[in-house]
Design a protein around this motif. Structure first.
Motif, PDB file in Angstrom:
ATOM      1  N   ASN A 196       0.815  -1.220   0.000  1.00  0.00           N
ATOM      2  CA  ASN A 196       0.000   0.000   0.000  1.00  0.00           C
ATOM      3  C   ASN A 196       0.846   1.267   0.000  1.00  0.00           C
ATOM      4  O   ASN A 196       0.473   2.260  -0.616  1.00  0.00           O
ATOM      5  CB  ASN A 196      -0.945   0.024   1.198  1.00  0.00           C
ATOM      6  N   ALA A 197       1.964   1.238   0.682  1.00  0.00           N
ATOM      7  CA  ALA A 197       2.846   2.408   0.747  1.00  0.00           C
ATOM      8  C   ALA A 197       4.000   2.300  -0.261  1.00  0.00           C
ATOM      9  O   ALA A 197       4.808   3.219  -0.358  1.00  0.00           O
ATOM     10  CB  ALA A 197       3.412   2.569   2.152  1.00  0.00           C
ATOM     11  N   ARG A 198       4.060   1.172  -0.985  1.00  0.00           N
ATOM     12  CA  ARG A 198       5.159   0.935  -1.942  1.00  0.00           C
ATOM     13  C   ARG A 198       6.506   1.150  -1.245  1.00  0.00           C
ATOM     14  O   ARG A 198       7.370   1.865  -1.710  1.00  0.00           O
ATOM     15  CB  ARG A 198       5.030   1.817  -3.182  1.00  0.00           C
ATOM     16  N   LEU A 199       6.639   0.504  -0.078  1.00  0.00           N
ATOM     17  CA  LEU A 199       7.787   0.695   0.793  1.00  0.00           C
ATOM     18  C   LEU A 199       8.486  -0.628   1.079  1.00  0.00           C
ATOM     19  O   LEU A 199       7.846  -1.614   1.434  1.00  0.00           O
ATOM     20  CB  LEU A 199       7.334   1.325   2.115  1.00  0.00           C
ATOM     21  N   VAL A 200       9.812  -0.606   0.919  1.00  0.00           N
ATOM     22  CA  VAL A 200      10.662  -1.744   1.249  1.00  0.00           C
ATOM     23  C   VAL A 200      11.501  -1.362   2.466  1.00  0.00           C
ATOM     24  O   VAL A 200      12.043  -0.258   2.517  1.00  0.00           O
ATOM     25  CB  VAL A 200      11.598  -2.088   0.064  1.00  0.00           C
TER      26      VAL A 200
END
Length: 119
Positions: free
Chosen positions: A37-41
């Protein structure tokens, strides 16, 4: 999972209100943690990440993931162990910022095509 990964997962990410996955495949890589959802790694780096070749590999990995539209946060394992609160606050801040960007990005009411297309 490493000790630091378990610490972050069980004390924060597992019950975070926006879903994270652990050991998530992304292209040619497996991210320590990923929030779609946040396009976070989120990557947790051990001592060997200070070795010159590993640093170059990590930099390339980050660039490749960013080309996929992802934001990469890197933390040292020792930061998770010694300052879990600070790490979790930074993750929370970035997730909220990324979610805010997602909802404030203007969307065309006409979808991908222009209303004047074909005229």
């Amino acid at each position: 999972m490493t000790l630091s990964e378990r610490e972050l997962w069980y004390h924060f990410l597992k019950d975070y209100p926006i879903r994270f996955r652990k050991q998530a495949p992304l292209g040619n890589y497996i991210a320590d943690f990923y929030c779609a959802n946040a396009r976070l790694v989120i990557e947790l780096d051990g001592d060997y990440h200070g070795i010159e070749q590993q640093m170059a590999d990590d930099e390339q990995r980050t660039k490749d993931l960013e080309k996929m539209g992802l934001k990469v946060l890197r933390f040292q394992n020792k930061d998770v162990v010694n300052n879990l609160y600070g790490v979790t606050q930074e993750i929370d801040r970035v997730v909220k910022d990324r979610m805010k960007e997602k909802t404030t990005t203007p969307q065309s009411p006409f979808g991908a095509s222009s209303p004047d297309k074909g005229r």
